[in-house]
Design a protein around this motif. Sequence first.
Motif, PDB file in Angstrom:
ATOM      1  N   UNK A   1      34.676  28.652  50.391  1.00  0.00           N
ATOM      2  CA  UNK A   1      35.345  29.743  51.102  1.00  0.00           C
ATOM      3  C   UNK A   1      34.327  30.699  51.703  1.00  0.00           C
ATOM      4  N   UNK A   2      34.636  31.249  52.862  1.00  0.00           N
ATOM      5  CA  UNK A   2      33.785  32.222  53.531  1.00  0.00           C
ATOM      6  C   UNK A   2      33.486  33.400  52.592  1.00  0.00           C
ATOM      7  N   UNK A   3      32.207  33.779  52.503  1.00  0.00           N
ATOM      8  CA  UNK A   3      31.762  34.812  51.569  1.00  0.00           C
ATOM      9  C   UNK A   3      32.453  36.147  51.821  1.00  0.00           C
ATOM     10  N   UNK A   4      32.563  36.537  53.094  1.00  0.00           N
ATOM     11  CA  UNK A   4      33.177  37.823  53.434  1.00  0.00           C
ATOM     12  C   UNK A   4      34.640  37.858  53.000  1.00  0.00           C
TER      13      UNK A   4
ATOM     14  N   UNK B   1      36.332  40.283  50.043  1.00  0.00           N
ATOM     15  CA  UNK B   1      37.471  41.148  50.360  1.00  0.00           C
ATOM     16  C   UNK B   1      38.614  40.913  49.372  1.00  0.00           C
ATOM     17  N   UNK B   2      38.866  39.655  49.038  1.00  0.00           N
ATOM     18  CA  UNK B   2      39.908  39.327  48.064  1.00  0.00           C
ATOM     19  C   UNK B   2      39.538  39.858  46.686  1.00  0.00           C
ATOM     20  N   UNK B   3      38.251  39.720  46.342  1.00  0.00           N
ATOM     21  CA  UNK B   3      37.785  40.201  45.046  1.00  0.00           C
ATOM     22  C   UNK B   3      37.954  41.708  44.928  1.00  0.00           C
ATOM     23  N   UNK B   4      37.661  42.424  45.984  1.00  0.00           N
ATOM     24  CA  UNK B   4      37.758  43.885  45.947  1.00  0.00           C
ATOM     25  C   UNK B   4      39.180  44.335  45.621  1.00  0.00           C
ATOM     26  N   UNK B   5      40.167  43.714  46.250  1.00  0.00           N
ATOM     27  CA  UNK B   5      41.564  44.079  46.001  1.00  0.00           C
ATOM     28  C   UNK B   5      41.980  43.754  44.567  1.00  0.00           C
ATOM     29  N   UNK B   6      41.589  42.568  44.117  1.00  0.00           N
ATOM     30  CA  UNK B   6      41.934  42.164  42.754  1.00  0.00           C
ATOM     31  C   UNK B   6      41.274  43.066  41.718  1.00  0.00           C
ATOM     32  N   UNK B   7      40.023  43.404  41.965  1.00  0.00           N
ATOM     33  CA  UNK B   7      39.266  44.218  41.011  1.00  0.00           C
ATOM     34  C   UNK B   7      39.887  45.600  40.851  1.00  0.00           C
ATOM     35  N   UNK B   8      40.340  46.161  41.963  1.00  0.00           N
ATOM     36  CA  UNK B   8      40.980  47.478  41.906  1.00  0.00           C
ATOM     37  C   UNK B   8      42.269  47.390  41.097  1.00  0.00           C
ATOM     38  N   UNK B   9      43.074  46.368  41.387  1.00  0.00           N
ATOM     39  CA  UNK B   9      44.350  46.231  40.681  1.00  0.00           C
ATOM     40  C   UNK B   9      44.150  45.994  39.192  1.00  0.00           C
ATOM     41  N   UNK B  10      43.186  45.161  38.842  1.00  0.00           N
ATOM     42  CA  UNK B  10      42.952  44.801  37.443  1.00  0.00           C
ATOM     43  C   UNK B  10      42.035  45.795  36.724  1.00  0.00           C
ATOM     44  N   UNK B  11      41.578  46.804  37.460  1.00  0.00           N
ATOM     45  CA  UNK B  11      40.719  47.855  36.904  1.00  0.00           C
ATOM     46  C   UNK B  11      39.438  47.293  36.276  1.00  0.00           C
ATOM     47  N   UNK B  12      38.751  46.475  37.069  1.00  0.00           N
ATOM     48  CA  UNK B  12      37.496  45.886  36.593  1.00  0.00           C
ATOM     49  C   UNK B  12      36.340  46.142  37.569  1.00  0.00           C
ATOM     50  N   UNK B  13      36.559  47.028  38.549  1.00  0.00           N
ATOM     51  CA  UNK B  13      35.532  47.287  39.556  1.00  0.00           C
ATOM     52  C   UNK B  13      34.208  47.703  38.925  1.00  0.00           C
ATOM     53  N   UNK B  14      34.278  48.516  37.892  1.00  0.00           N
ATOM     54  CA  UNK B  14      33.061  49.064  37.287  1.00  0.00           C
ATOM     55  C   UNK B  14      32.352  48.100  36.338  1.00  0.00           C
ATOM     56  N   UNK B  15      32.905  46.914  36.111  1.00  0.00           N
ATOM     57  CA  UNK B  15      32.236  45.963  35.215  1.00  0.00           C
ATOM     58  C   UNK B  15      31.858  44.662  35.924  1.00  0.00           C
ATOM     59  N   UNK B  16      32.043  44.586  37.221  1.00  0.00           N
ATOM     60  CA  UNK B  16      31.755  43.353  37.952  1.00  0.00           C
ATOM     61  C   UNK B  16      30.286  42.955  37.849  1.00  0.00           C
TER      62      UNK B  16
ATOM     63  N   UNK C   1      39.669  35.628  38.135  1.00  0.00           N
ATOM     64  CA  UNK C   1      39.189  34.291  38.508  1.00  0.00           C
ATOM     65  C   UNK C   1      40.358  33.325  38.726  1.00  0.00           C
ATOM     66  N   UNK C   2      41.392  33.431  37.883  1.00  0.00           N
ATOM     67  CA  UNK C   2      42.541  32.525  38.007  1.00  0.00           C
ATOM     68  C   UNK C   2      43.377  32.829  39.251  1.00  0.00           C
ATOM     69  N   UNK C   3      43.244  34.038  39.782  1.00  0.00           N
ATOM     70  CA  UNK C   3      44.068  34.471  40.917  1.00  0.00           C
ATOM     71  C   UNK C   3      43.339  34.439  42.257  1.00  0.00           C
ATOM     72  N   UNK C   4      42.015  34.363  42.223  1.00  0.00           N
ATOM     73  CA  UNK C   4      41.211  34.566  43.431  1.00  0.00           C
ATOM     74  C   UNK C   4      41.483  33.522  44.511  1.00  0.00           C
ATOM     75  N   UNK C   5      41.893  32.310  44.103  1.00  0.00           N
ATOM     76  CA  UNK C   5      42.135  31.257  45.093  1.00  0.00           C
ATOM     77  C   UNK C   5      43.572  31.245  45.607  1.00  0.00           C
TER      78      UNK C   5
END
Length: 259
Positions: free
Chosen positions: A119-122, A126-141, A160-164
């Motif tokens: 998958x394209x890195x960009x 972008x998908x990771x950023x949205x998921x991280x905010x929702x799951x409240x894991x931005x500060x531990x990535x 990880x299970x949702x990113x695809x």
Amino acid sequence: MIRRGKLLEVQDLQKNYGKKDNITKALNGISFDVLSGEFLGIMGPSGSGKTTLLNCIATIIKPTSGRVLLNGKNISAFDSKDLEEYRGSRIGYLFQDFALLDNLTGQENILLPLSIHGMDVAKARAKLEKLAVFLEITDILHKFPSQMSGGQKQRVAAARSLISDPDIVLADEPTGALDTRSAKILMNKLEGINRSSGRTILMVSHDPNAASFCSRILFIQDGIIFHELRRKQDESREKFYDRILKVLAQLGGGSANVL
């Protein structure tokens, strides 16, 4: 009332272990459907066939007989290319023990499935950023699993299970290694994803607290469906929990045996 189509169909699934006179039937002709957008729970005593069922759907093990269909297609008939796509992007898997790679950061663990499938890195970030905010894991990535709490690890694993953007997430005892507070946070997040984005989730659990977040529960015993519970419209989670306990008591042992 919204009518949802069948996403996953389990048809007369059987899984035997052993040979000849010493055969154990882990699954004994189990059949059910999972509707698109559903949050379905699978419960039952130890040895009832719950994890075997999930592993057959995930193609980790092969059933003795019967079929599993995703969007009408028999996964047992998939060639190696289709099977790779199925495992890599059509299903997401959330394990009890997190299954994170110790030498990768949280971000690297989450993005690994996407990098494997090119998958394209960009887009991936972008998908990771949205998921991280929702799951409240931005500060531990940036942290490694050894630097995270159990609850943080499981939310990274959930990302990880949702990113695809899988068709269905298979969750095997996702709260089994978590304390009560971390378990509730995780289940609130999974329920939120299910409700906000219509993500289909099939969860195996011993825990009636976790199961009370589901919209429907199938109880299995000796490899077959023993009972089914549906959460009523506007029914509180507490009342649904009480009904779950009553069924578990019929299965033998009540909540003390399954918590």
